[in-house]
Design a protein around this motif. Structure first.
Motif, mmCIF file in Angstrom:
data_model
loop_
_atom_site.group_PDB
_atom_site.id
_atom_site.type_symbol
_atom_site.label_atom_id
_atom_site.label_comp_id
_atom_site.label_asym_id
_atom_site.label_seq_id
_atom_site.Cartn_x
_atom_site.Cartn_y
_atom_site.Cartn_z
ATOM 1 N N ILE A 128 -39.495 42.009 12.206
ATOM 2 C CA ILE A 128 -40.379 41.321 13.301
ATOM 3 C C ILE A 128 -39.594 40.217 13.302
ATOM 4 N N ILE A 129 -39.202 39.541 12.138
ATOM 5 C CA ILE A 129 -38.520 38.126 12.267
ATOM 6 C C ILE A 129 -37.162 38.166 12.850
ATOM 7 N N VAL A 130 -36.477 39.366 12.770
ATOM 8 C CA VAL A 130 -35.021 39.583 13.252
ATOM 9 C C VAL A 130 -35.173 39.574 14.810
ATOM 10 N N SER A 131 -36.212 40.395 15.183
ATOM 11 C CA SER A 131 -36.585 40.562 16.689
ATOM 12 C C SER A 131 -36.915 39.172 17.563
ATOM 13 N N ALA A 132 -37.939 38.604 16.433
ATOM 14 C CA ALA A 132 -38.477 37.372 17.244
ATOM 15 C C ALA A 132 -37.532 36.105 17.291
ATOM 16 N N ALA A 133 -36.440 36.269 16.364
ATOM 17 C CA ALA A 133 -35.434 34.982 16.390
ATOM 18 C C ALA A 133 -34.730 34.614 17.559
ATOM 19 N N GLY A 134 -34.465 35.854 18.244
ATOM 20 C CA GLY A 134 -33.907 35.559 19.710
ATOM 21 C C GLY A 134 -34.831 34.851 20.666
ATOM 22 N N PRO A 135 -35.757 35.171 20.888
ATOM 23 C CA PRO A 135 -36.805 34.483 21.616
ATOM 24 C C PRO A 135 -36.983 33.033 21.360
ATOM 25 N N ILE A 136 -37.141 33.006 19.982
ATOM 26 C CA ILE A 136 -37.732 31.586 19.536
ATOM 27 C C ILE A 136 -36.275 30.757 19.713
ATOM 28 N N SER A 137 -35.106 31.203 19.316
ATOM 29 C CA SER A 137 -33.795 30.436 19.700
ATOM 30 C C SER A 137 -34.172 30.019 21.115
ATOM 31 N N ASN A 138 -34.239 30.676 22.122
ATOM 32 C CA ASN A 138 -34.274 30.417 23.708
ATOM 33 C C ASN A 138 -35.313 29.319 23.669
ATOM 34 N N LEU A 139 -36.592 29.468 23.104
ATOM 35 C CA LEU A 139 -37.582 28.314 23.025
ATOM 36 C C LEU A 139 -37.282 27.164 22.690
ATOM 37 N N LEU A 140 -36.350 27.146 21.382
ATOM 38 C CA LEU A 140 -36.020 25.801 20.738
ATOM 39 C C LEU A 140 -34.941 25.286 21.753
ATOM 40 N N LEU A 141 -34.150 26.042 22.016
ATOM 41 C CA LEU A 141 -32.959 25.245 23.112
ATOM 42 C C LEU A 141 -33.515 24.589 24.237
ATOM 43 N N GLY A 142 -34.704 25.488 24.815
ATOM 44 C CA GLY A 142 -35.316 24.877 25.954
ATOM 45 C C GLY A 142 -36.086 23.537 25.826
ATOM 46 N N ILE A 143 -36.719 23.527 24.638
ATOM 47 C CA ILE A 143 -37.347 22.255 24.240
ATOM 48 C C ILE A 143 -36.336 21.215 23.829
ATOM 49 N N LEU A 144 -35.209 21.573 23.115
ATOM 50 C CA LEU A 144 -34.351 20.558 22.969
ATOM 51 C C LEU A 144 -33.675 20.061 24.082
ATOM 52 N N GLY A 145 -33.247 20.994 25.125
ATOM 53 C CA GLY A 145 -32.744 20.406 26.461
ATOM 54 C C GLY A 145 -33.443 19.658 27.166
ATOM 55 N N THR A 146 -34.613 20.036 27.153
ATOM 56 C CA THR A 146 -35.820 19.171 27.878
ATOM 57 C C THR A 146 -35.860 17.845 27.409
ATOM 58 N N LEU A 147 -35.949 17.514 25.886
ATOM 59 C CA LEU A 147 -36.256 16.283 25.343
ATOM 60 C C LEU A 147 -34.861 15.609 25.681
ATOM 61 N N ILE A 148 -33.575 16.221 25.747
ATOM 62 C CA ILE A 148 -32.519 15.399 25.828
ATOM 63 C C ILE A 148 -32.401 14.844 27.356
ATOM 64 N N TYR A 149 -32.841 15.755 28.364
ATOM 65 C CA TYR A 149 -32.922 15.370 29.628
ATOM 66 C C TYR A 149 -33.780 14.491 30.101
ATOM 67 N N ALA A 150 -35.229 14.327 29.237
ATOM 68 C CA ALA A 150 -36.091 13.710 29.397
ATOM 69 C C ALA A 150 -35.947 12.142 28.895
ATOM 70 N N ALA A 151 -35.116 12.134 27.894
ATOM 71 C CA ALA A 151 -34.832 10.892 27.195
ATOM 72 C C ALA A 151 -33.784 10.226 28.260
ATOM 73 N N LEU A 152 -32.880 11.007 28.912
ATOM 74 C CA LEU A 152 -31.709 10.252 29.674
ATOM 75 C C LEU A 152 -32.685 9.664 30.784
ATOM 76 N N HIS A 153 -33.718 10.164 31.202
ATOM 77 C CA HIS A 153 -34.509 9.677 32.404
ATOM 78 C C HIS A 153 -35.488 8.665 31.706
ATOM 79 N N HIS A 154 -35.888 8.537 30.782
ATOM 80 C CA HIS A 154 -36.975 7.754 29.876
ATOM 81 C C HIS A 154 -36.025 6.246 30.045
ATOM 82 N N PHE A 155 -35.000 6.478 29.515
ATOM 83 C CA PHE A 155 -33.992 5.294 28.954
ATOM 84 C C PHE A 155 -33.182 4.573 30.195
ATOM 85 N N GLY A 156 -33.437 5.357 31.451
ATOM 86 C CA GLY A 156 -32.672 4.891 32.584
ATOM 87 C C GLY A 156 -31.276 5.424 32.783
ATOM 88 N N VAL A 157 -30.879 6.170 31.983
ATOM 89 C CA VAL A 157 -29.600 6.477 32.139
ATOM 90 C C VAL A 157 -29.093 7.331 33.425
#
Length: 226
Positions: A93-122
């Protein structure tokens, strides 16, 4: 050029950004499967050179082409031998879930970076520049990167073989049901072909996932950037 734009699901001008985002998303997804399988005692993926972030070993041409043309596709699946696990069900179960969870974490990380670029006026500074092609490139990349990672997270949890959601159900199901589940697997390709070629089915299955992925992306972006 108009012909190509009509073929591809995504605008041809945005194709490089979409491909970059997709290659990263698929590579990390398959690496996560291989990494945890190896950690739990199954060397199958490692022996095949799959415990790596080198995208060329995870690339599947047909799967990538279908994703461009039809809106969904795949990378090369990571082979896993659950018999090598000390606790096959839990570790499976952990091995199977690792793939989708990695995509979830990438989506969260990418969104946080892009939102920060907007938030700080970059991004505002880049858009006001002359020319503003850099801002457009950054926006296009993060849009596809975040959207596709959230989509892959949701899509791979669908309980249809050979998706990760099905493998999780397979490991959770009682042993008495495994025979019935394996009989169901023979219909998987047929089901995906129906979704691929019948617009109504695609509208009923794939489109809601895109909408949900976009809502996840937009909701998190607004929460952070605001």
């Amino acid at each position: 050029m108009d012909f190509l734009n009509n073929i591809f699901v995504f605008p041809l001008a945005k194709l490089p950004f979409f491909l970059m985002a997709l290659i990263i998303a698929f590579t990390v997804h398959e690496f996560a499967h291989a990494y945890f399988a190896n950690k739990f005692g199954d060397p199958t993926a490692k022996l095949l050179g799959r415990v790596t972030l080198n995208p060329t070993v995870h690339f599947d041409f047909i799967g990538m082409l279908l994703l461009l043309l039809a809106g969904f596709g795949w990378a090369r699946p990571v082979p896993v031998n659950r018999e090598n696990f000390s606790n096959p069900r839990l570790m499976g179960i952990i091995v199977s879930a690792a793939g989708p969870i990695s995509n979830l974490l990438l989506g969260i990380l990418g969104t946080l970076i892009y939102a920060a670029l907007h938030h700080f006026g970059v991004m505002n500074s880049l858009w006001s520049g002359d020319p503003s092609k850099l801002a457009e490139a950054i926006s296009s990349f993060f849009y596809y990167f975040n959207l596709m990672n959230f989509f892959l997270f949701l899509f791979n949890l669908i309980p249809l073989p050979p998706l990760d959601g099905y493998r999780i159900i397979e490991d959770l199901a009682p042993r008495s049901m495994l025979g019935r589940l394996q009989q169901f697997e023979r219909w998987a390709l047929f089901i995906f072909l129906l979704i691929l070629f019948i617009p109504a089915l695609k509208q009923f299955t794939i489109t809601p996932l895109y909408n949900a992925a976009y809502s996840m992306y937009l909701g998190l972006f607004n929460l952070v950037s605001g």
